[in-house]
Motif scaffolding. Structure first.
Motif, mmCIF file in Angstrom:
data_model
loop_
_atom_site.group_PDB
_atom_site.id
_atom_site.type_symbol
_atom_site.label_atom_id
_atom_site.label_comp_id
_atom_site.label_asym_id
_atom_site.label_seq_id
_atom_site.Cartn_x
_atom_site.Cartn_y
_atom_site.Cartn_z
ATOM 1 N N LYS A 49 0.825 -1.206 0.000
ATOM 2 C CA LYS A 49 0.000 0.000 0.000
ATOM 3 C C LYS A 49 0.860 1.256 0.000
ATOM 4 C CE LYS A 49 -4.233 -1.893 0.925
ATOM 5 N NZ LYS A 49 -4.371 -2.637 2.173
ATOM 6 N N MET A 50 2.106 1.102 0.508
ATOM 7 C CA MET A 50 2.975 2.269 0.637
ATOM 8 C C MET A 50 3.391 2.788 -0.741
ATOM 9 S SD MET A 50 6.532 2.434 2.737
ATOM 10 C CE MET A 50 7.960 2.791 1.749
ATOM 11 N N PRO A 51 3.250 4.100 -0.960
ATOM 12 C CA PRO A 51 3.683 4.645 -2.251
ATOM 13 C C PRO A 51 5.207 4.671 -2.349
ATOM 14 C CG PRO A 51 2.937 6.398 -0.806
ATOM 15 C CD PRO A 51 2.679 5.126 -0.082
ATOM 16 N N ASP A 52 5.707 4.968 -3.521
ATOM 17 C CA ASP A 52 7.152 5.020 -3.781
ATOM 18 C C ASP A 52 7.728 6.278 -3.131
ATOM 19 O OD1 ASP A 52 9.687 4.880 -4.775
ATOM 20 O OD2 ASP A 52 9.118 5.436 -6.826
ATOM 21 N N ALA A 53 8.029 6.170 -1.826
ATOM 22 C CA ALA A 53 8.414 7.354 -1.064
ATOM 23 C C ALA A 53 9.715 7.964 -1.550
ATOM 24 C CB ALA A 53 8.535 6.995 0.416
ATOM 25 N N MET A 54 10.615 7.135 -2.077
ATOM 26 C CA MET A 54 11.915 7.664 -2.509
ATOM 27 C C MET A 54 11.879 8.135 -3.964
ATOM 28 S SD MET A 54 13.470 6.819 0.358
ATOM 29 C CE MET A 54 15.197 7.071 0.068
ATOM 30 N N ASN A 55 10.733 7.937 -4.641
ATOM 31 C CA ASN A 55 10.592 8.326 -6.052
ATOM 32 C C ASN A 55 11.580 7.642 -6.975
ATOM 33 O OD1 ASN A 55 8.407 10.024 -5.715
ATOM 34 N ND2 ASN A 55 9.748 11.702 -5.041
ATOM 35 N N ILE A 56 11.927 6.401 -6.673
ATOM 36 C CA ILE A 56 12.916 5.723 -7.512
ATOM 37 C C ILE A 56 12.309 5.262 -8.827
ATOM 38 C CG2 ILE A 56 12.601 3.361 -6.573
ATOM 39 C CD1 ILE A 56 15.820 3.383 -6.635
ATOM 40 N N ALA A 57 10.977 5.014 -8.830
ATOM 41 C CA ALA A 57 10.334 4.530 -10.051
ATOM 42 C C ALA A 57 10.304 5.607 -11.135
ATOM 43 C CB ALA A 57 8.918 4.053 -9.738
ATOM 44 N N VAL A 58 10.325 6.858 -10.699
ATOM 45 C CA VAL A 58 10.221 7.939 -11.683
ATOM 46 C C VAL A 58 11.548 8.693 -11.849
ATOM 47 C CG1 VAL A 58 7.748 8.267 -11.442
ATOM 48 C CG2 VAL A 58 9.287 9.463 -9.878
ATOM 49 N N ALA A 59 12.642 8.068 -11.360
ATOM 50 C CA ALA A 59 13.954 8.719 -11.496
ATOM 51 C C ALA A 59 14.263 8.931 -12.969
ATOM 52 C CB ALA A 59 15.026 7.857 -10.849
ATOM 53 N N ILE A 60 14.769 10.159 -13.283
ATOM 54 C CA ILE A 60 14.909 10.489 -14.708
ATOM 55 C C ILE A 60 16.141 9.859 -15.339
ATOM 56 C CG2 ILE A 60 13.476 12.556 -15.078
ATOM 57 C CD1 ILE A 60 15.892 14.175 -13.986
ATOM 58 N N ASN A 61 17.234 9.726 -14.571
ATOM 59 C CA ASN A 61 18.409 9.100 -15.172
ATOM 60 C C ASN A 61 19.163 8.251 -14.160
ATOM 61 O OD1 ASN A 61 19.840 10.917 -13.585
ATOM 62 N ND2 ASN A 61 19.758 12.470 -15.195
ATOM 63 N N GLU A 62 20.257 7.622 -14.621
ATOM 64 C CA GLU A 62 21.002 6.693 -13.772
ATOM 65 C C GLU A 62 21.593 7.387 -12.549
ATOM 66 O OE1 GLU A 62 21.451 3.344 -13.457
ATOM 67 O OE2 GLU A 62 19.738 3.448 -14.838
ATOM 68 N N SER A 63 22.096 8.620 -12.754
ATOM 69 C CA SER A 63 22.773 9.280 -11.634
ATOM 70 C C SER A 63 21.779 9.635 -10.529
ATOM 71 C CB SER A 63 23.527 10.518 -12.111
ATOM 72 O OG SER A 63 22.619 11.538 -12.427
ATOM 73 N N SER A 64 20.579 10.040 -10.891
ATOM 74 C CA SER A 64 19.599 10.335 -9.838
ATOM 75 C C SER A 64 19.129 9.032 -9.191
ATOM 76 C CB SER A 64 18.423 11.139 -10.388
ATOM 77 O OG SER A 64 17.539 10.304 -11.081
ATOM 78 N N LYS A 65 19.144 7.954 -9.947
ATOM 79 C CA LYS A 65 18.792 6.645 -9.382
ATOM 80 C C LYS A 65 19.835 6.219 -8.344
ATOM 81 C CE LYS A 65 16.224 2.884 -11.387
ATOM 82 N NZ LYS A 65 15.885 2.163 -12.591
ATOM 83 N N GLU A 66 21.112 6.448 -8.691
ATOM 84 C CA GLU A 66 22.200 6.159 -7.742
ATOM 85 C C GLU A 66 22.020 6.967 -6.464
ATOM 86 O OE1 GLU A 66 24.707 3.925 -7.251
ATOM 87 O OE2 GLU A 66 23.513 3.087 -8.907
ATOM 88 N N GLU A 67 21.705 8.236 -6.660
ATOM 89 C CA GLU A 67 21.500 9.157 -5.540
ATOM 90 C C GLU A 67 20.409 8.627 -4.600
ATOM 91 O OE1 GLU A 67 21.664 12.754 -3.283
ATOM 92 O OE2 GLU A 67 23.072 11.699 -4.596
ATOM 93 N N ILE A 68 19.296 8.184 -5.211
ATOM 94 C CA ILE A 68 18.181 7.656 -4.415
ATOM 95 C C ILE A 68 18.586 6.386 -3.692
ATOM 96 C CG2 ILE A 68 15.888 6.624 -4.586
ATOM 97 C CD1 ILE A 68 15.369 8.654 -6.883
ATOM 98 N N LYS A 69 19.393 5.546 -4.367
ATOM 99 C CA LYS A 69 19.847 4.303 -3.723
ATOM 100 C C LYS A 69 20.701 4.613 -2.504
ATOM 101 C CE LYS A 69 19.564 0.747 -7.221
ATOM 102 N NZ LYS A 69 20.271 -0.122 -8.154
ATOM 103 N N ASN A 70 21.556 5.649 -2.627
ATOM 104 C CA ASN A 70 22.374 6.042 -1.474
ATOM 105 C C ASN A 70 21.492 6.512 -0.319
ATOM 106 O OD1 ASN A 70 24.823 5.413 -2.573
ATOM 107 N ND2 ASN A 70 25.112 7.453 -3.493
ATOM 108 N N GLN A 71 20.436 7.288 -0.691
ATOM 109 C CA GLN A 71 19.521 7.749 0.361
ATOM 110 C C GLN A 71 18.804 6.579 1.022
ATOM 111 O OE1 GLN A 71 16.988 10.498 -1.643
ATOM 112 N NE2 GLN A 71 18.477 12.187 -1.530
#
Lengths: 231, 424
Positions: A156-178
């Motif tokens: 039920k929990m939404p994608d709180a870290m917004n990883i599904a809508v990350a625009i590119n690889e570097s922002s995805k990396e950033e979210i993974k670190n968070q």
């Protein structure tokens, strides 16, 4: 003499056995959820900088829906936050109080059908807790505006870290670190005494290893009185 | 000091007691380290009672407060985490020590005459320990605590006629609830002291029949040495090695044997995906599930614990030394250990696929081992005697025979011990 040296080695190896045991348990543990989704096998360092970043992410993001009722604001000193930072976080709440969610229970149960769980013990309340939390947070995918998560189908929990809508690889990396930082924080929160426990434990094991060796020689000495008697 | 002891001795047999039970208590010289586990179980009992008393000072036996009070102990009580993890790890350590202690008794045939009462008091101790551990596991009031207690108490429903009433009587409610928690807490505090009393009876019996030993015969007097200092120091060494291993679990892996589900507060509305008991109950749990019928399963499970009491009757062998000189018994012993491990594995996993027939086969072998023993023990003896016993066994048997005749002549010299002559 050789026999005694061998036995001393044996006792020392009892201590080493503990380390072996830990390794075996770690290696043979397969990291997977109950529905057999593989979990990312990352190692958590409990590094203070990471813990502090994680605490901030919890405070800004997770706290909207999740309480942490076993953590008191003042105990955040233990991860290196200054009194001033803690004062900013707690606002007008007493320093002995615990972080409460910012959305009301009524609102949350209307939105999600249930009240989201408290996070204080989450890293211990799931099998391979930290790996589970990290993989869960980073596994969201988006499909035609609907969120899905293979780690927890039907979550039920939404994608709180917004990883599904990350625009590119570097922002995805950033979210993974968070995600790693917040997991580090939850791991600390689930057992704040873990670091002191391991510190004391090392001395205790060294103490008992040496005591065992000494007692072994005392035993040999006492038993040597019997050597003159035929058996 | 002498005056004080003299004063006491005129009023209480202090010196005589210490002499009889320690400094002159004859103990076989050839005991191996497998004989250390009795004293280790004793030390774990002491750990459990001391840590338990301190936990009870901070714990709140109330369904709405219990889970929080455990977290309070873990986080806010000074060294509460240490006391709590020593207690939770201690429960597993207790069973580990007791299982090894029992396995040693089975291997060396220490349950045989004249030690049947040692074995049976031990059996009572095992039952008390199981009851105490089961009740203690409810106290943290986690999901597994709750549902474990729910499942196990519901088994009493299998009792004919009174079943349903008995379940309610045990729980104090229609389901596990606050009434169950408070009574389990009261009993969990009481039973350890009954265990202490039972341990004293166990030790009184031990000091009457004395320790068995790897040779399986009563040794000549000169091969018995005083308990103190030889075995006090050996037990101390064993305790120190035990603490080294125990410390690893307490300090570095305390959650290894705690189910993750038990860090979720008990929720009567939500059943966990798999309800598993603690590791020490797994083989018995597997036997319970192996029988398709509830009543049959409960009987099988109760029997699987109680059947050990029949060992002195089932094993009719006269060969000394237990499994050492009995090849078939030895193989059976190891197969039985393997069978218990298989049952443990089956008990830990949900009953699906090949695990169902595997559990049933393992259950069959578990009981078949006991049934078979009654018949083959006599036959194995005959076979071994016909084949010719090894010289050492022959020597042991004849020396035992000689001792028996000898003792009839020199009853008064029995207390003499060799260690006393060599105090250098």
């Amino acid at each position: 003499m050789i026999k005694q040296v061998v036995l001393v080695c044996l006792i020392l190896s009892t201590a080493c056995f503990n380390i072996f045991l830990a390794t075996i348990i770690f290696v043979t543990t397969s990291f997977a959820t109950t529905n057999n989704h593989p979990l990312e096998n990352i190692v958590f360092s409990q590094d203070p900088a990471s813990l502090q970043r994680g605490a901030m992410i919890y405070y800004d993001v997770c706290r909207i829906c999740h309480s942490m009722k076993y953590i008191r604001y003042k105990t955040l000193q233990e991860i290196g936050l200054s009194n001033k930072q803690i004062d900013t976080l707690r606002g007008d709440k007493p320093e002995n109080s615990t972080p409460e969610k910012t959305t009301s229970d009524h609102m949350l149960s209307t939105l999600y059908g249930q009240v989201p769980p408290d996070l204080s013990l989450m890293a211990k309340a799931r099998k391979h807790g930290p790996q589970y939390i990290y993989t869960l947070l980073t596994s969201y995918t988006e499909n035609e505006g609907k969120y899905e998560n293979p780690v927890f189908p039907g979550i039920k929990m939404p994608d709180a870290m917004n990883i599904a809508v990350a625009i590119n690889e570097s922002s995805k990396e950033e979210i993974k670190n968070q995600a790693k930082d917040v997991t580090e924080f939850l791991l600390w929160a689930s057992d704040p005494r873990a670091s002191i426990r391991k510190k004391i434990g090392l001395y205790v094991i060294i103490y008992f290893s040496i005591l065992s060796i000494l007692l072994y020689f005392v035993m040999k000495r006492v038993w040597s009185r019997l050597d003159n008697v035929e058996s | 000091m002498k005056h004080v002891i003299g004063w006491i001795d005129r009023r209480f047999p202090l010196t005589a007691f210490v002499k009889h039970e320690l400094t002159e208590y004859p103990t076989p010289r050839n005991l191996s380290f497998w004989w250390n586990f009795g004293s280790l179980a004793g030390i774990v009992l002491v750990i459990q009672i001391i840590t338990g008393i301190f936990l009870a000072m901070h714990y709140k036996p109330d369904a709405s407060l219990a889970f929080d009070s455990v977290e309070h102990i873990m986080r806010e009580v000074n060294y509460g985490w240490l006391i709590r993890f020593m207690h939770s790890t201690g429960a597993s350590a207790f069973f580990a020590m007791i299982f090894i202690h029992m396995a040693r008794t089975l291997y060396y045939g220490s349950y045989r005459a004249p030690r049947e009462l040692m074995w049976w008091t031990g059996q009572v101790l095992l039952l008390l320990l199981m009851a105490t551990a089961f009740m203690g596991y409810l106290l943290p009031w986690g999901q597994m605590s709750y549902w474990g207690a729910q499942v196990i108490t519901s088994l009493f429903g299998a009792v004919p006629f009174l079943g349903d009433e008995m379940v309610i009587w045990l729980r104090g409610d229609f389901t596990v609830g606050n009434a169950t928690l408070t009574r389990f807490f009261a009993l969990h505090y009481l039973l350890p002291f009954i265990i202490v009393a039972a341990v004293i009876i166990h030790l009184v019996a031990l000091h009457a029949v004395r320790s068995s030993n790897p040779s399986g015969i009563n040794l000549k007097d000169k091969n018995n040495i005083p308990f103190h200092p030889y075995f006090t120091v050996k037990d101390l060494f064993g305790i120190s090695v035990f603490f080294t291993v125990y410390s690893y679990f307490v300090f570095f892996n305390p959650n290894l044997l705690i189910e993750a589900d038990n860090y979720i507060p008990a929720n009567p509305m939500q059943t966990p995906a798999h309800i598993v008991p603690e590791w020490y109950f797994l083989p018995f749990y597997a036997i319970l599930r192996a029988v398709p019928d509830l009543v049959g399963g409960v009987i099988a499970m109760a029997l699987s614990v109680m059947i050990f009491a029949a060992m002195p009757y089932l094993d009719r062998s006269k060969i000394p030394g237990g499994a050492r000189y009995r090849p078939i018994f030895r193989i059976m012993f190891y197969l039985f250990m393997l069978d218990i491990l298989v049952l443990g594995y089956v008990g830990a996993h949900p009953p699906e696929g090949f695990l169902v027939p595997l559990g049933q086969i393992a259950t069959f072998f578990y009981f078949a081992a006991f049934a078979f023993l009654r018949f083959f023990s006599k036959w194995e003896d005959k076979w071994l005697f016909n084949r010719g016993l090894p010289a050492e066994v022959q020597a042991m048997l004849s020396s035992e025979q000689a001792q028996k005749t000898d003792r009839r002549h020199h009853k008064k010299d029995r207390r003499e011990t060799p260690g006393d002559n060599h105090n250098d």
